[in-house]
Write a protein that holds these residues in place. Structure first.
Motif, PDB file in Angstrom:
ATOM      1  N   PRO A  26      56.550 -24.812 -44.314  1.00 50.98           N
ATOM      2  CA  PRO A  26      57.217 -24.066 -43.230  1.00 50.98           C
ATOM      3  C   PRO A  26      57.942 -24.954 -42.232  1.00 50.98           C
ATOM      4  CG  PRO A  26      55.047 -23.159 -43.649  1.00 50.98           C
ATOM      5  CD  PRO A  26      55.140 -24.405 -44.484  1.00 50.98           C
ATOM      6  N   SER A  27      57.418 -26.158 -41.956  1.00 47.76           N
ATOM      7  CA  SER A  27      58.045 -27.028 -40.960  1.00 47.76           C
ATOM      8  C   SER A  27      59.416 -27.532 -41.392  1.00 47.76           C
ATOM      9  CB  SER A  27      57.135 -28.221 -40.663  1.00 47.76           C
ATOM     10  OG  SER A  27      56.879 -28.957 -41.854  1.00 47.76           O
ATOM     11  N   GLU A  28      59.692 -27.512 -42.692  1.00 50.14           N
ATOM     12  CA  GLU A  28      60.981 -28.006 -43.197  1.00 50.14           C
ATOM     13  C   GLU A  28      61.937 -26.873 -43.546  1.00 50.14           C
ATOM     14  OE1 GLU A  28      60.288 -30.604 -46.472  1.00 50.14           O
ATOM     15  OE2 GLU A  28      58.585 -31.603 -45.525  1.00 50.14           O
ATOM     16  N   ARG A  57      61.437 -17.783 -42.459  1.00 49.49           N
ATOM     17  CA  ARG A  57      60.499 -18.890 -42.651  1.00 49.49           C
ATOM     18  C   ARG A  57      59.114 -18.331 -42.961  1.00 49.49           C
ATOM     19  NH1 ARG A  57      56.749 -21.440 -39.510  1.00 49.49           N
ATOM     20  NH2 ARG A  57      57.208 -19.997 -37.821  1.00 49.49           N
ATOM     21  N   THR A  59      55.048 -18.029 -43.245  1.00 49.11           N
ATOM     22  CA  THR A  59      53.875 -18.530 -42.523  1.00 49.11           C
ATOM     23  C   THR A  59      53.155 -19.541 -43.415  1.00 49.11           C
ATOM     24  OG1 THR A  59      52.465 -16.790 -43.403  1.00 49.11           O
ATOM     25  CG2 THR A  59      53.640 -16.324 -41.346  1.00 49.11           C
ATOM     26  N   LEU A  60      52.159 -20.208 -42.856  1.00 50.94           N
ATOM     27  CA  LEU A  60      51.401 -21.172 -43.655  1.00 50.94           C
ATOM     28  C   LEU A  60      50.688 -20.459 -44.802  1.00 50.94           C
ATOM     29  CD1 LEU A  60      50.656 -24.129 -43.888  1.00 50.94           C
ATOM     30  CD2 LEU A  60      48.678 -23.702 -42.420  1.00 50.94           C
ATOM     31  N   TRP A  63      53.315 -19.654 -47.448  1.00 47.56           N
ATOM     32  CA  TRP A  63      53.669 -20.867 -48.186  1.00 47.56           C
ATOM     33  C   TRP A  63      52.573 -21.232 -49.188  1.00 47.56           C
ATOM     34  CZ3 TRP A  63      50.838 -25.501 -47.672  1.00 47.56           C
ATOM     35  CH2 TRP A  63      51.347 -26.580 -48.407  1.00 47.56           C
ATOM     36  N   ARG A 125      48.557 -30.301 -45.978  1.00 45.09           N
ATOM     37  CA  ARG A 125      48.543 -29.204 -44.998  1.00 45.09           C
ATOM     38  C   ARG A 125      47.317 -28.333 -45.239  1.00 45.09           C
ATOM     39  NH1 ARG A 125      53.561 -30.775 -45.859  1.00 45.09           N
ATOM     40  NH2 ARG A 125      55.027 -30.821 -44.090  1.00 45.09           N
ATOM     41  N   GLU A 242      58.191 -21.192 -31.848  1.00 44.55           N
ATOM     42  CA  GLU A 242      58.300 -22.527 -32.453  1.00 44.55           C
ATOM     43  C   GLU A 242      59.633 -23.174 -32.104  1.00 44.55           C
ATOM     44  OE1 GLU A 242      58.219 -24.594 -36.897  1.00 44.55           O
ATOM     45  OE2 GLU A 242      57.686 -22.488 -36.632  1.00 44.55           O
ATOM     46  N   ARG A 243      60.710 -22.354 -32.173  1.00 38.57           N
ATOM     47  CA  ARG A 243      62.025 -22.906 -31.813  1.00 38.57           C
ATOM     48  C   ARG A 243      62.052 -23.326 -30.343  1.00 38.57           C
ATOM     49  NH1 ARG A 243      63.732 -18.493 -35.040  1.00 38.57           N
ATOM     50  NH2 ARG A 243      64.153 -17.248 -33.185  1.00 38.57           N
ATOM     51  N   ASP A 245      59.482 -24.202 -28.517  1.00 45.85           N
ATOM     52  CA  ASP A 245      58.669 -25.416 -28.374  1.00 45.85           C
ATOM     53  C   ASP A 245      59.456 -26.648 -28.795  1.00 45.85           C
ATOM     54  OD1 ASP A 245      56.523 -24.034 -27.416  1.00 45.85           O
ATOM     55  OD2 ASP A 245      55.492 -23.871 -29.338  1.00 45.85           O
ATOM     56  N   GLU A 246      60.209 -26.516 -29.883  1.00 48.72           N
ATOM     57  CA  GLU A 246      61.001 -27.646 -30.358  1.00 48.72           C
ATOM     58  C   GLU A 246      62.089 -28.017 -29.353  1.00 48.72           C
ATOM     59  OE1 GLU A 246      62.241 -30.664 -32.942  1.00 48.72           O
ATOM     60  OE2 GLU A 246      60.404 -29.456 -32.849  1.00 48.72           O
TER      61      GLU A 246
END
Length: 312
Positions: A26-28, A57, A59-60, A63, A125, A242-243, A245-246
């Motif tokens: 998910p992070s990529e 995207r 979720t974990l 994924w 992960r 998340e966006r 936070d980034e």
């Protein structure tokens, strides 16, 4: 590479791009999605760019479910076949088949979720207990819901897939056991009348049960729809968070860099200020020395003039 006829080349097919995206952690995901969408727009494949950009995207848990599907294709195929058999048994209300398949379902869901956790851990992960429970929920949905099965089979699970409420955790319990009636000695006329009344009562009760079941299924579908909408909204909010936070992290890094530059500039200013004071002191001392030297030179010149006159 783009073909001469303008169609996408081997690395540009939108389905291949989506497969690539949902295989990523998910992070990529977001960065690669925007890169692929920009490439499609550059090559004037507007519809492909829109499809790629619309990909959400995962979720974990999503994924991890996709990772399991891709990494264990044979086991995944058997799992999908089990789901078809379980759904068929539930549709036909076969109690023995339901009982056997339900037990098999619980065992294989537990085993498959452990495999997903192991694969995620190997990929660097590891899954928390809550995320692994979400994977189990998704796998149960794959068994119960053909639409969920199709999503997982494609390897494009985005979030937690929820099994239909009417399917139930233990479908066997939904099948009422048969009861043997105790024969009662009555006359043929009484028996016929009683049987007619009993049939009417049974039909009325059956109709009421069907109506209640239909209402319950409708309410369950509505609740499931609302749940999916809430999950989608929650996942969208999580992505936005998340966006944000980034962006906050990047802004913080820029502020830190600027503060460091400001600190260096202040230190340089203080150093140059000190040097300026020293230069000014030297300038004042040199000015005093110059005036004294000029005075001495003037006095020496006057003495020389007088000596010259005395000699004449």
């Amino acid at each position: 590479m783009r073909r001469e006829d303008g169609r996408p080349g081997p690395g540009d097919d939108v389905e291949a791009v989506l497969d690539e995206l949902y295989a990523l952690p998910p992070s990529e995901f977001v960065a690669r999605r925007e890169e692929r969408a920009a490439r499609a727009r550059t090559r004037r494949r507007v519809q492909d760019a829109r499809r790629i950009h619309a990909a959400r995207r995962p979720t974990l848990a999503g994924w991890a479910a996709n990772l399991l599907r891709r990494s264990r294709p044979d086991e995944a195929q058997r799992f999908l076949e089990l789901g078809r058999a379980l759904r068929e048994a539930y549709t036909t209300l076969d109690p023995s088949g339901l009982k056997e398949l339900s037990a098999q379902r619980r065992r294989i869901v537990s085993e498959m979720s452990r495999q997903a956790a192991a694969l995620a851990r190997e990929a660097g992960r590891p899954l928390s207990d809550a995320v692994q429970r979400d994977v189990e929920t998704t796998l149960r949905a794959v068994l119960a819901d053909p639409e969920a099965a199709a999503v997982w089979e494609a390897g494009r699970v985005e979030g937690v897939l929820t099994p239909p409420s009417e399917f139930g955790a233990d479908a066997v319990a939904a099948v009422p056991p048969r009861r043997e009636s105790t024969p009662v000695r009555t006359s043929r006329k009484d028996t016929t009348t009683a049987r007619g009344k009993k049939d009417e009562e049974a039909e009325r009760r059956r109709t009421e049960r069907e109506e209640r079941a239909a209402r319950a299924r409708e309410e369950a579908r509505d609740a499931e729809k609302r749940l999916r909408e809430r999950r989608a909204a929650r996942e969208e909010a999580a992505a936005a968070l998340e966006r944000a936070d980034e962006q906050e992290r990047e802004a913080g890094e820029r502020v830190a860099a600027l503060e460091e530059q400001l600190t260096r500039a202040r230190t340089e200013r203080e150093r140059t200020h000190a040097e300026l004071g020293e230069v000014r002191e030297r300038d004042r001392a040199a000015e005093v020395e110059l005036v004294e030297a000029e005075r001495e030179a003037a006095a020496a010149a006057r003495r020389a003039a007088r000596a010259e006159r005395d000699n004449t």
